[in-house]
Scaffold this motif. Structure first.
Motif, PDB file in Angstrom:
ATOM      1  N   TYR A  47       0.824  -1.212   0.000  1.00 30.91           N
ATOM      2  CA  TYR A  47       0.000   0.000   0.000  1.00 30.91           C
ATOM      3  C   TYR A  47       0.863   1.269   0.000  1.00 30.91           C
ATOM      4  N   GLN A  48       0.592   2.184   0.932  1.00 26.44           N
ATOM      5  CA  GLN A  48       1.311   3.463   0.965  1.00 26.44           C
ATOM      6  C   GLN A  48       2.802   3.259   1.207  1.00 26.44           C
ATOM      7  N   SER A 106       2.064   6.143  -7.809  1.00 33.72           N
ATOM      8  CA  SER A 106       0.874   5.386  -7.408  1.00 33.72           C
ATOM      9  C   SER A 106       0.419   4.435  -8.515  1.00 33.72           C
ATOM     10  N   ASN A 111       4.525   2.851  -2.074  1.00 32.30           N
ATOM     11  CA  ASN A 111       4.759   4.114  -2.782  1.00 32.30           C
ATOM     12  C   ASN A 111       5.978   4.835  -2.212  1.00 32.30           C
ATOM     13  N   LYS A 112       6.072   4.854  -0.904  1.00 28.36           N
ATOM     14  CA  LYS A 112       7.227   5.490  -0.254  1.00 28.36           C
ATOM     15  C   LYS A 112       8.513   4.753  -0.633  1.00 28.36           C
ATOM     16  N   PRO A 136       4.251  11.965  -7.894  1.00 26.67           N
ATOM     17  CA  PRO A 136       3.448  11.099  -7.010  1.00 26.67           C
ATOM     18  C   PRO A 136       2.376  10.303  -7.753  1.00 26.67           C
TER      19      PRO A 136
END
Length: 172
Positions: free
Chosen positions: A143-144, A167, A147-148, A163
């Motif tokens: 998940y997030q 994603s 992305n990081k 960004p």
């Protein structure tokens, strides 16, 4: 009180990239400090006869060497539930766990989960509790966090993504 130096490592998980980077860093540092001649690597999935593999592992685990006593030994795919580790090889590895000294570094690399029922895995985990081993999972971020992770990897390599692009990458 002196801290116990870890000599035995189990690195596993689905994040093969980070496992590879960690291992490559260790190999490079070992080569620089000692010598590449005392690095041995074994992959249970490579085609070798049982006797040849046993002899090669026994030779690698010997303390005395013409080229110095510092050694780095890497075992790949020895700890999966599908791994067929011969009883003699298991015994050799278990006895080596007890004799590992300050000059030896033994790393088990597994790109899937190690078989928790394996006597080898149980022994490594017991040694971890005593501070003599390290067990580290290399999980794929989700998940997030993914992305990081992508943004950090891009930055490390000297690039960046918008960004919105980051994603979209996990969907590919």
């Amino acid at each position: 009180m002196t801290e116990t130096k870890k000599q035995l490592f189990l690195w596993y998980g689905e994040n093969a990239l980070e496992i590879h980077e960690q291992l490559s860093g260790w190999v490079a540092a070992f080569e620089k400090k000692y010598s590449a001649i005392n690095i041995s690597s074994f992959d249970l999935q490579q085609s070798r006869s049982k006797d040849k593999l046993l002899a090669e592992v026994k030779n690698a685990l010997q303390v005395d060497s013409l080229f110095g006593s510092n050694k780095l030994i890497v075992f790949r795919n020895f700890l999966a539930s599908s791994s067929k580790v011969d009883a003699d090889l298991k015994e050799l590895l278990l006895s080596a766990f007890e004799k590992i000294d300050d000059n030896f570094f033994v790393i088990f690399v597994q790109t899937d989960s190690p078989d928790a029922r394996s006597v080898l895995v149980k022994k490594i985990k017991a040694l971890e509790k005593k501070g003599k081993a390290e067990v580290k999972e290399f999980a794929v971020p989700k998940y997030q966090a993914l992305n990081k992770w992508i943004a950090e990897r891009a930055q490390k390599s000297g690039t960046s993504f918008a960004p919105e692009a980051i994603s979209l990458l996990p969907a590919l």
